[in-house]
Write an enzyme that holds these catalytic residues in place. Structure first.
Site, short mmCIF file in Angstrom:
data_model
loop_
_atom_site.label_atom_id
_atom_site.label_comp_id
_atom_site.label_asym_id
_atom_site.label_seq_id
_atom_site.Cartn_x
_atom_site.Cartn_y
_atom_site.Cartn_z
N HIS A 114 -10.53 -2.19 11.72
CA HIS A 114 -9.44 -3.04 11.23
C HIS A 114 -9.21 -4.16 12.24
O HIS A 114 -8.22 -4.16 12.98
CB HIS A 114 -8.18 -2.16 11.06
CG HIS A 114 -7.06 -2.80 10.32
ND1 HIS A 114 -5.76 -2.35 10.41
CD2 HIS A 114 -7.02 -3.83 9.45
CE1 HIS A 114 -4.98 -3.09 9.64
NE2 HIS A 114 -5.71 -4.00 9.05
N TYR A 155 -1.13 -3.58 -7.08
CA TYR A 155 -0.95 -4.31 -5.82
C TYR A 155 -2.28 -4.40 -5.06
O TYR A 155 -2.99 -3.38 -4.92
CB TYR A 155 0.12 -3.63 -4.94
CG TYR A 155 0.09 -4.19 -3.54
CD1 TYR A 155 0.61 -5.46 -3.29
CD2 TYR A 155 -0.54 -3.52 -2.51
CE1 TYR A 155 0.52 -6.02 -2.03
CE2 TYR A 155 -0.64 -4.08 -1.24
CZ TYR A 155 -0.11 -5.33 -1.01
OH TYR A 155 -0.22 -5.89 0.23
N SER A 214 -1.10 -3.47 10.63
CA SER A 214 -0.82 -4.43 9.56
C SER A 214 0.39 -5.30 9.89
O SER A 214 1.39 -4.81 10.39
CB SER A 214 -0.54 -3.68 8.26
OG SER A 214 -1.62 -2.84 7.97
N ARG A 268 0.86 -1.19 0.00
CA ARG A 268 0.00 0.00 0.00
C ARG A 268 0.89 1.24 0.00
O ARG A 268 1.99 1.22 0.55
CB ARG A 268 -0.91 0.02 1.22
CG ARG A 268 -2.03 -0.99 1.15
CD ARG A 268 -2.95 -0.91 2.33
NE ARG A 268 -2.32 -1.37 3.55
CZ ARG A 268 -1.75 -0.60 4.46
NH1 ARG A 268 -1.75 0.71 4.34
NH2 ARG A 268 -1.19 -1.10 5.53
N LYS A 284 -9.52 -2.34 1.75
CA LYS A 284 -9.17 -1.20 2.60
C LYS A 284 -9.96 0.05 2.19
O LYS A 284 -10.40 0.82 3.04
CB LYS A 284 -7.68 -0.92 2.50
CG LYS A 284 -6.80 -2.10 2.88
CD LYS A 284 -7.03 -2.53 4.30
CE LYS A 284 -6.02 -3.58 4.71
NZ LYS A 284 -6.24 -4.03 6.09
N ASP A 303 0.01 -20.21 21.84
CA ASP A 303 0.04 -19.92 23.28
C ASP A 303 -0.72 -18.64 23.63
O ASP A 303 -1.01 -18.39 24.81
CB ASP A 303 1.48 -19.87 23.79
CG ASP A 303 2.09 -21.26 23.83
OD1 ASP A 303 1.49 -22.13 24.47
OD2 ASP A 303 3.13 -21.47 23.19
N ASN A 304 -1.05 -17.83 22.63
CA ASN A 304 -1.86 -16.64 22.91
C ASN A 304 -3.25 -17.03 23.45
O ASN A 304 -3.95 -16.21 24.04
CB ASN A 304 -1.99 -15.76 21.66
CG ASN A 304 -0.64 -15.16 21.28
OD1 ASN A 304 0.24 -15.01 22.14
ND2 ASN A 304 -0.46 -14.84 20.01
N ASP A 327 -9.27 -9.62 9.22
CA ASP A 327 -8.76 -8.28 8.93
C ASP A 327 -9.75 -7.16 9.20
O ASP A 327 -9.35 -6.10 9.65
CB ASP A 327 -8.31 -8.22 7.46
CG ASP A 327 -7.42 -7.03 7.15
OD1 ASP A 327 -6.56 -6.69 7.99
OD2 ASP A 327 -7.59 -6.43 6.08
N ARG A 332 1.95 -12.17 -0.79
CA ARG A 332 0.62 -12.47 -0.23
C ARG A 332 0.03 -13.75 -0.81
O ARG A 332 0.35 -14.17 -1.91
CB ARG A 332 -0.34 -11.31 -0.58
CG ARG A 332 0.07 -9.96 0.00
CD ARG A 332 -0.34 -9.87 1.43
NE ARG A 332 0.07 -8.62 2.04
CZ ARG A 332 -0.63 -8.02 3.00
NH1 ARG A 332 -1.76 -8.53 3.44
NH2 ARG A 332 -0.19 -6.91 3.55
N CYS A 344 0.91 -7.60 12.09
CA CYS A 344 1.24 -7.87 13.50
C CYS A 344 0.59 -9.17 13.96
O CYS A 344 0.48 -9.42 15.16
CB CYS A 344 0.75 -6.74 14.40
SG CYS A 344 1.78 -5.28 14.36
N ASN A 356 -2.84 -14.78 12.17
CA ASN A 356 -2.41 -15.87 13.05
C ASN A 356 -3.33 -15.99 14.26
O ASN A 356 -3.72 -17.10 14.65
CB ASN A 356 -0.97 -15.66 13.52
CG ASN A 356 0.02 -15.81 12.39
OD1 ASN A 356 -0.32 -16.36 11.34
ND2 ASN A 356 1.23 -15.32 12.59
C1 OXD Z 1 -2.91 -4.54 5.63
C2 OXD Z 1 -3.54 -5.71 4.99
O1 OXD Z 1 -1.99 -3.98 5.05
O2 OXD Z 1 -4.44 -6.30 5.63
O3 OXD Z 1 -3.35 -4.17 6.72
O4 OXD Z 1 -3.20 -6.05 3.85
MN MN Z 2 -5.07 -5.25 7.37
#
Ligand code: OXD
Ligand code: MN
Length: 620
Positions: A253, A224, A275, A95, A233, A528-529, A304, A401, A277, A281
Site C-alpha cells: 500500500h 462504493y 488511508s 470500505r 484493494k 515542504d515535505n 496508492d 472521491r 494520510c 499529496n
Molecule cells: C484507501 C484508498 O482507502 O486508497 O486506502 O481508497
Molecule cells: Mn489506499
C-alpha cells in the site's frame, strides 16, 4: 449501439441460453475465462451480457446510458470535459472492513487481523444471494490488466459486474479492454476472477470476500469504489500480497515517486501511509522554491499501490499496477495538491462531492472558501451552500472521491508505463501521530525497518467506515489489505531483505502530523515535505551524517534545509519535531508488546528481537 452484438455461441448453459436474448460474443478464446464467465452468467442470470472491449465507441454508449438512467450526471463539458458525477447511497460511502473477508482453507492462513470464513461456507452463504441477482440487468464482463500491458510484473483480472459506474471507473483505474487478454493469452488460467453485483445495496448483506487460494473475489451489495473496483484493494493488495508471497515479490500500500535532482538523476522512493494520510499529496508534491530554483522536480509513478520485485541487477523495482487515481476530494486544492486537482479537469468521475447547480461544476470542503450558493449536497438535497456549511454540515462526504486518469497528471513520471518499473532507493513508513514519533528517522537496517513498518499506527480517518481519530495499529499501512497472516507477511518482508542484501532500499519513518502542546501541527507538510525527502535521499547516497538514537538515525537539526521557512520552524520547534521522548517510547514498546501477542508463534523472532533491542536501547 455496441460494437459487437450477436448471438453468444459459447454459452454452455441451456437454461441461460434460452433466457438471454442476445449477448456479445466473448472477446477471448481462453477456455478458462469463458468457462468462468459462463458459470457467472448461469449463477446471476443477467438479461444481457456485454463484453467490454474498451473502445471509445462502447464507452461513450455506456456513458450515455448511465446519464439517461440518472445513474450518472454529466458535468459542465466546457469546464470539465468528459467528466461525470455519481452519488452512492448514504449507507455505502466507504470500505467496510467488518464485512471484508479472507477465505482460506485454514483459519490460521488469514491470521488475526482479517475476518475469516471457511471458503465452502462462504460460497454456500453467498451463492443464493447471487442466484438470479442480475435478472433484468446487464452483466458487463471487464478484462483488465494491473500494470502496463506487456510488463513482466503485470497481472490480468476479469471482473463481471452489473454496474456501469464500475465499468467507467475501471476504465480509468486499469488498462481495461480486449488488450488485457493479450497479456493473458489463450491458455493461461492465471487471472483473478472478480464477481460484483450491487444487488440491493443492502448493508446487512454486504460482503467483500477474497478467496486467495482460488484467485477469486466476490463483492455484493455495495457500489462504493473501494468495495467494487475489484482491481484495486481486493486484487492489487489482498490477492496480490498472497501471490507475491508465493512468487517472491511484494504488493504494498505504497505511493511511488521520483525525485529528479539538478544533475538529472532521478531517485525513486515508495511510501506507505494508512488511508487518507496524504499519499496522493506526497506522490504529487511540488517542491518549495528553494528546491525548484535549483532544478529539483518530483515525478509521480503511483499514489496508492506498488508491486515490487527484484530486478536483474538485484535491486528492488516497482510498478504502479493502477492507471489512475481514486483520490479523496476534501482538502484537495490548488495549494495542497495542484497536480491532483489538475488531474481531475477532464475525463474524471466525481463521487459524493457537491455540485454547483449554476454551472454544473463540483465543490468539496477545502477546495476554496466559497461553497456554491445553489448547491446539491452529496446526498442529493438542493441547499444554500454557505448557509448549510455555516450550520456545521458538510456539502461533500468526507470520503468523497475523484477518479482521474494518471495521464492527466502534470507531473506523471516518464517511467509510468515502463514495463520493468523503477529502481527503489528508499521506502518510507508513516502515519498520523500527534506525539511520540519524530518528523523523520532512518532504520538501522532492513530488519529494523521491517520492525518499524510492523509498528505503524495512526489516528483513523474517514476512508474506512467507523470512528475517526482513534489510534489503531496499521502495520505497513496494510492492516485492511494484507491477504494472509500478518506474521507470515512480516516473515516475507524479512525474507525479501535477505534476497536483496546490500541492494535493499533504505527504510525510513516519517510523521507530518506531530502537534505542539497547544494542539497545532508543528510541520507545514505538503510541498515542504520535500525537505525531508532531500535528507532521505542524502542518507541513501551517504552524503549526510545523522545522530544515532535509540529508535534509529535522526537528522541533525541543521541538516533539514529550512530555507524560506526559518521564521515558521524555529530551532525550538525543530528540536521538538526531532525529539525522542524516552517515556513515550517505553509506553509505545509496552503497547507494541501487547499488540504482537495476537500473532503468537507466527510473530517472526526477528521482530520480537527488534522490540527487545529497542527497549534495551531506550533503557540503556
Ligand atoms: C484507501 C484508498 O482507502 O486508497 O486506502 O481508497
Ligand atoms: Mn489506499
Amino acid at each position: 449501439m455496441f460494437a459487437r452484438v450477436g448471438l453468444y455461441g459459447l454459452c454452455r448453459f441451456d437454461a441461460c441460453k434460452e433466457r438471454i436474448g442476445y449477448i456479445m460474443a466473448s472477446l477471448t478464446k481462453n477456455p478458462n475465462v469463458n468457462a468462468w464467465v459462463d458459470e457467472m452468467i448461469a449463477l446471476t442470470k443477467p438479461d444481457k451480457v456485454v463484453w467490454i472491449d474498451g473502445s471509445d465507441e462502447q464507452l461513450d454508449a455506456l456513458r450515455d446510458e448511465a446519464v439517461s438512467t440518472g445513474e450518472m450526471i454529466r458535468l459542465n463539458q466546457e469546464e470539465l470535459p468528459g467528466c461525470l458525477y455519481h452519488r452512492t447511497l448514504p449507507n455505502d460511502v466507504a470500505r467496510v472492513e467488518d464485512r471484508t473477508f479472507i477465505c482460506t482453507k485454514k483459519k490460521e492462513d488469514a491470521g488475526p487481523t482479517n475476518n475469516w470464513c471457511d471458503p465452502e461456507e462462504m460460497y454456500a452463504k453467498l451463492t443464493p444471494m447471487y442466484d438470479g441477482v442480475m435478472k433484468g440487468r446487464t452483466m458487463y464482463v471487464i478484462p483488465y490488466s494491473m500494470g502496463p500491458i506487456g510488463s513482466p510484473l503485470a497481472k490480468v483480472g476479469v471482473e463481471v459486474t452489473d454496474s456501469i459506474y464500475v465499468v467507467l471507473n475501471m476504465d480509468i483505474m486499469t488498462r481495461m479492454g480486449a488488450k488485457a487478454f493479450e497479456n493473458l493469452g489463450d491458455e493461461s488460467d492465471d487471472f483473478v476472477r472478480g464477481l460484483h453485483s450491487k444487488a440491493d445495496v443492502d448493508p446487512e448483506n454486504r460482503y467483500i470476500v477474497q478467496f486467495p487460494e482460488d484467485n477469486a473475489i466476490w463483492s455484493i451489495n455495495s457500489a462504493y469504489g473501494g468495495n467494487v473496483l475489484l482491481g484495486k484493494k481486493c486484487f492489487a493488495l489482498r490477492i496480490a500480497s498472497f501471490q507475491g508471497r508465493n512468487e517472491g515479490w511484494m504488493a504494498e500500500h505504497m505511493l511511488i515517486l521520483g525525485v529528479e535532482k539538478p544533475d538529472g538523476e532521478v531517485k525513486y522512493i515508495t511510501a506507505a501511509f494508512p488511508s487518507a494520510c496524504g499519499k496522493t499529496n506526497l506522490a504529487m508534491l511540488i517542491p518549495p522554491a528553494c528546491y525548484t530554483e535549483k532544478g529539483y522536480k518530483v515525478w509521480t509513478v503511483g499514489d496508492d499501490i506498488a508491486w515490487l520485485k527484484p530486478g536483474k541487477d538485484g535491486r528492488l523495482y516497482a510498478i504502479n499496477p493502477e492507471n489512475g487515481f481514486f483520490g479523496v476530494a476534501p482538502g484537495t486544492n490548488a495549494k495542497s495538491n495542484f497536480n491532483a486537482l489538475a488531474s481531475t479537469k477532464k475525463n474524471a468521475i466525481f463521487t459524493n462531492v457537491a455540485i454547483n447547480n449554476d454551472n454544473m461544476t463540483v465543490w468539496w470542503e477545502g477546495l476554496d472558501k466559497n461553497p456554491p450558493v445553489n448547491a446539491t449536497e452529496w446526498k442529493g438535497a438542493v441547499v444554500n451552500g454557505p448557509e448549510y456549511v455555516a450550520e456545521g454540515n458538510k456539502l461533500a462526504h468526507p470520503n468523497s472521491r475523484f477518479t482521474a486518469p494518471a495521464e492527466n497528471c502534470p507531473c506523471i513520471s516518464p517511467e509510468f508505463n515502463n514495463p520493468e518499473g523503477v529502481p527503489i532507493s528508499a521506502m518510507i513508513f508513516g502515519g498520523r501521530r500527534e506525539k511520540t514519533t519524530p518528523l523523520v528517522y532512518q532504520a538501522f537496517d532492513w530488519e529494523h525497518g521491517t520492525f518499524i513498518g510492523s509498528a505503524v499506527s495512526s489516528e483513523t480517518t474517514a476512508a474506512a467506515a467507523g470512528a475517526v481519530g482513534v489510534l489503531r495499529h496499521d502495520p505497513m499501512a496494510m492492516k485492511p489489505f494484507c491477504g494472509y497472516h500478518m506474521g507470515d507477511y512480516w516473515a516475507h518482508w524479512i525474507e525479501m531483505g535477505k534476497i536483496l542484501g546490500d541492494k535493499a532500499p533504505k527504510i525510513f519513518n516519517v510523521n507530518w502530523f506531530k502537534k505542539d502542546e497547544n494542539g497545532n501541527f508543528m510541520w507545514p507538510g505538503f510541498g515542504d515535505n520535500m525537505r525531508v525527502l532531500d535528507w532521505i535521499i542524502k542518507r541513501c547516497e551517504g552524503t549526510v551524517d545523522a545522530q544515532e538514537t535509540a529508535i534509529g538515525y535522526l537528522p541533525k537539526p541543521e541538516d533539514i534545509d529550512l530555507t524560506g521557512i526559518e521564521d515558521e520552524i524555529t530551532s525550538e520547534t525543530m528540536n521538538k519535531l526531532l525529539d525522542v521522548d524516552k517515556d513515550l517510547w517505553l509506553a509505545e514498546v509496552a503497547e507494541l508488546r501487547e499488540f504482537y501477542k495476537q500473532f503468537g508463534d507466527k510473530l517472526p523472532a526477528e521482530i520480537k528481537a527488534q522490540l527487545d533491542a529497542l527497549e534495551a536501547r531506550l533503557n540503556g
